[in-house]
Motif scaffolding. Sequence first.
Motif, PDB file in Angstrom:
ATOM      1  N   GLY A   1      36.619  48.740  47.400  1.00 14.81           N
ATOM      2  CA  GLY A   1      37.545  48.074  48.306  1.00 14.81           C
ATOM      3  C   GLY A   1      36.949  46.856  48.989  1.00 14.81           C
ATOM      4  O   GLY A   1      37.640  45.862  49.217  1.00 14.81           O
ATOM      5  N   VAL A   2      35.661  46.921  49.333  1.00 12.65           N
ATOM      6  CA  VAL A   2      35.043  45.797  50.044  1.00 12.65           C
ATOM      7  C   VAL A   2      34.257  44.858  49.131  1.00 12.65           C
ATOM      8  O   VAL A   2      34.015  43.703  49.500  1.00 12.65           O
ATOM      9  N   HIS A   3      33.860  45.335  47.951  1.00 15.33           N
ATOM     10  CA  HIS A   3      32.997  44.514  47.097  1.00 15.33           C
ATOM     11  C   HIS A   3      33.687  43.987  45.835  1.00 15.33           C
ATOM     12  O   HIS A   3      33.055  43.295  45.028  1.00 15.33           O
ATOM     13  N   TRP A   4      34.958  44.280  45.624  1.00 15.46           N
ATOM     14  CA  TRP A   4      35.627  43.940  44.371  1.00 15.46           C
ATOM     15  C   TRP A   4      35.563  42.456  44.039  1.00 15.46           C
ATOM     16  O   TRP A   4      35.539  42.074  42.864  1.00 15.46           O
ATOM     17  N   ASN A   5      35.497  41.605  45.058  1.00 15.48           N
ATOM     18  CA  ASN A   5      35.538  40.157  44.829  1.00 15.48           C
ATOM     19  C   ASN A   5      34.180  39.487  44.970  1.00 15.48           C
ATOM     20  O   ASN A   5      34.096  38.260  45.062  1.00 15.48           O
ATOM     21  N   GLN A   6      33.114  40.277  44.948  1.00 15.74           N
ATOM     22  CA  GLN A   6      31.777  39.711  45.105  1.00 15.74           C
ATOM     23  C   GLN A   6      31.204  39.248  43.764  1.00 15.74           C
ATOM     24  O   GLN A   6      31.347  39.925  42.744  1.00 15.74           O
ATOM     25  N   ASN A   7      30.519  38.111  43.786  1.00 12.31           N
ATOM     26  CA  ASN A   7      29.953  37.549  42.555  1.00 12.31           C
ATOM     27  C   ASN A   7      28.937  38.485  41.924  1.00 12.31           C
ATOM     28  O   ASN A   7      28.857  38.584  40.692  1.00 12.31           O
TER      29      ASN A   7
END
Length: 302
Positions: free
Chosen positions: A147-153
């Motif tokens: 939920g919090v890391h899905w969009n991290q490079n």
Amino acid sequence: MEIKKFKVGNYHAEVTAILGDSGVKFEAKPAVVICPGGSYMYVSKREAEPIAYDFLAQGYQVFILRYSTIGTMIEQEGRTAERDEMYRIASIVEPDKILGSEFPNPLIELALTMAHIRENIHEYNVDSDRIGVIGFSAGGHLAASLGVHWNQNWLQELTGKESRWVRPNFQVLGYPILDYDLNRVIANERGVGDPKFMSMAGRMVFGAEITDDTLDLATIKNHVSDQTPPAFIWHTGEDKLVYVKNALDFADALERKGVPWELHTFHKGDHGLSTASKITGKVNPHVQKWVPLMFEWLDELQ
């Protein structure tokens, strides 16, 4: 009903898909990936199929992720994962041995599961904009991590998948451990922490050495953003293994970022209640109410 299985990742993870109507002739359905708990040492059966049945009854396609743990490693060998054997292995595992349960590997497995579902929406008859995650205890940590890391490079680099393929549209967290350091401090303050178990559990999640960077990434409240998906959270005040402050702090972090959330705290009830129904063997009629409350909340999201 149709059941399919597929592997994800490089270790012991396997996904069981339990499908209602499938095929392009049927209307696409919402879907949920279930992440059972188990201290990242095993994957709880009580938090797998019983959860799946409730979602199937509401028209969801269901995917149970049995992520890599000592328990799933044993089961991949065709044996039953007995608690004594798992604890024995956990207590003597060599420092340099990779079990597959160490952060962020289960997160990679969950992200790959989400991508696989979206890449095969016609086979599974799934609406790509209505795919969420539900997790309990350590599985709640796993679900919230996505939920919090899905969009991290860094996650995109580890999975080889663009962020849009792994994003959960919603997250449901039952008695989740979201801050390992906080949980340790509370246990020590109350004089109820079992040093041996806490050491083993820490080894399962963080490996032989816990670095500051890894601990920070695994502390969910530190990484909430306005891109975090809506969350339904429930916990019990009497939980003496994962303390309710995990849920309270997370709700506060969501509120600060303007993320929709709903939190239900029940005073009575110990850890690991799952649906709190007869099928789980841990019956609590009051706590059972989280299930219909969750489906009402999910309906309002649509």
